[in-house]
Design an enzyme around this catalytic site. Structure first.
Site, PDB file in Angstrom:
ATOM      1  N   GLU A 145      36.828  44.074  44.071  1.00 25.65           N
ATOM      2  CA  GLU A 145      36.167  44.997  43.477  1.00 25.65           C
ATOM      3  C   GLU A 145      35.913  46.621  44.403  1.00 25.65           C
ATOM      4  O   GLU A 145      36.241  46.213  46.018  1.00 25.65           O
ATOM      5  CB  GLU A 145      34.855  44.093  44.057  1.00 25.65           C
ATOM      6  CG  GLU A 145      33.121  45.067  43.805  1.00 25.65           C
ATOM      7  CD  GLU A 145      31.920  44.786  44.357  1.00 25.65           C
ATOM      8  OE1 GLU A 145      31.151  44.684  44.032  1.00 25.65           O
ATOM      9  OE2 GLU A 145      32.531  43.652  45.083  1.00 25.65           O
ATOM     10  N   CYS A 179      28.482  50.533  46.831  1.00 26.23           N
ATOM     11  CA  CYS A 179      29.742  51.268  45.431  1.00 26.23           C
ATOM     12  C   CYS A 179      28.585  51.165  44.465  1.00 26.23           C
ATOM     13  O   CYS A 179      29.359  51.731  43.530  1.00 26.23           O
ATOM     14  CB  CYS A 179      30.674  49.318  45.565  1.00 26.23           C
ATOM     15  SG  CYS A 179      31.622  49.656  47.171  1.00 26.23           S
TER      16      CYS A 179
END
Length: 310
Positions: A145, A179
Site C-alpha cells: 500500500e 496516503c
C-alpha cells in the site's frame, strides 16, 4: 509518539480495534480451509503506527501465519505496546516476533530465504525496492500500500459549505500525513473565487501547535527532515511565482508546518506527492471538465471523488 492530536489518536485506537475485530471474523469464516503461507514480514509506516501496524499483524495471524513485525523506525514504542497487548491477549510469542529498526532490518527480513510473504505500507520507492528484492524468488507474495497524488474535482453544482469541510478535513487533518490526503483541488472557475475565499478563511482558523492540547487542530509533521522537505517545496513554489497562502505558524521549537494553499496554473505543475499539510489548487473552465478528469487519470493521480450534492 507520532505527534497525533487527541482526536486523531482516539480515532486511530478505534480503527485498530476495528481491524482486530474484522480479521477475527475473517479467521472464523476461513476456519479449517485457511492455507497459511508460513512466516510473513509486516513492515508498517509511522503515520498510522497503531492501526496499520495492528491491521497487518492481525491479517497475517488470522490467515494462520507466523509474523515478523517491523514497525517504522520513527514509531517503535507504539508498535511495541501493540505487540505486548497481543501477547497478553493470547497470541503466542513464537507466532509474533517484534523486530524494530531502520530500513536495513526490513531489507534483511525481505531477503531471508524463509520469508513466505511481505505486507508493506509506505513509499512507492521502497515498495519497488522490495519487489525487486523478492522477484528472483518468484512466488513470494507482496501486498504493498503506497502513496500518490489524490485529486478532488469541484463543479458549480457542489454545496460550498460541504466542499470547505471536506477539503479542510482531507488536506490538513493529521497534518496532511495520510496516503489518502487531498493534494490537488480542481475548482470550476465559475465558483473558484468564492470557494477558495471560504477555504482560506477556514484554513486561517486552524490552530497549529502541541498535539497534547485539545485546542490544537494540526500537530507537527513527523521529523525535522520532513518539515524541511515540505518547507523547501513551498519556498520553491513561491519563487516560481505561484500564489501561496499560509495559516498561522506553530510555536517555535517544533517540527510544525502551517497549513498551506498553493495556486497552480496547470495540473502538471504538481509532479510529486508532498506528504504534509499542503494543498495545491487549480481552476478550470466548465467546458474542460472531461479534459481535467482525463488529464488526472493520465498522470496517474487518484481521483477520489467529485462533488454533485445540490
Amino acid at each position: 509518539e507520532a505527534g497525533k492530536t487527541a482526536a486523531n489518536a482516539i480515532a486511530e485506537v478505534r480503527e485498530a480495534v476495528d481491524f482486530l475485530r474484522y480479521y477475527a471474523l475473517r479467521a472464523k469464516m476461513l476456519g479449517p480451509d485457511a492455507a497459511p503461507l508460513g512466516t510473513v514480514v509486516c513492515i508498517s509506516p509511522w503515520n498510522f503506527p497503531l492501526s496499520i501496524f495492528g491491521g497487518q499483524v492481525a491479517a497475517a495471524l488470522a490467515a494462520g501465519n507466523a509474523v515478523l513485525a517491523k514497525p517504522a523506525e520513527e514509531t517503535p514504542l507504539t508498535a511495541a505496546a501493540m505487540v505486548r497487548i497481543l501477547h497478553e491477549a493470547g497470541v503466542p510469542r513464537a507466532a509474533l516476533q517484534f523486530l524494530p529498526g531502520a530500513g536495513d532490518v526490513g531489507a534483511a527480513l525481505c531477503g531471508h530465504r524463509d520469508v513466505a510473504g511481505v505486507l508493506f505500507t509506505g513509499s512507492t520507492e521502497v515498495a519497488r525496492l522490495i519487489q525487486k528484492q523478492l522477484a528472483p524468488r518468484g512466488a513470494v507474495p507482496l501486498v504493498a500500500e503506497t502513496g500518490g497524488i489524490n485529486a478532488m474535482i469541484v463543479d458549480s453544482s457542489a454545496l460550498a459549505e460541504q466542499v470547505v469541510n471536506d477539503v479542510i478535513a482531507s488536506a490538513f487533518d493529521s497534518a496532511g500525513q495520510r496516503c489518502s490526503a487531498l493534494r490537488l483541488l480542481c475548482l470550476q472557475d465559475d465558483i473558484a473565487g468564492r470557494t477558495l475565499e471560504m477555504i482560506e478563511g477556514a484554513t486561517a482558523e486552524l490552530r497549529v501547535g502541541d498535539p497534547q492540547l485539545l485546542a490544537t487542530d494540526v500537530g507537527p509533521v513527523i521529523t525535522a527532515e520532513a518539515a524541511g522537505r515540505i518547507g523547501a517545496h513551498i519556498a520553491a513554489m513561491r519563487r516560481a511565482g505561484h500564489r501561496v497562502v499560509e495559516a498561522a505558524a506553530g510555536p517555535a521549537g517544533g517540527t510544525y508546518v502551517a497549513p498551506t494553499l498553493i495556486e497552480l496554473d496547470r495540473i502538471e505543475q504538481l509532479t510529486e506527492e508532498i506528504f504534509g499539510p499542503v494543498l495545491h489548487v487549480v481552476r478550470y473552465p466548465r467546458r474542460d471538465l472531461d479534459r481535467v478528469i482525463a488529464q488526472i487519470n493520465a498522470l496517474g493521480y487518484g481521483l477520489t471523488f467529485g462533488l454533485h450534492t445540490r
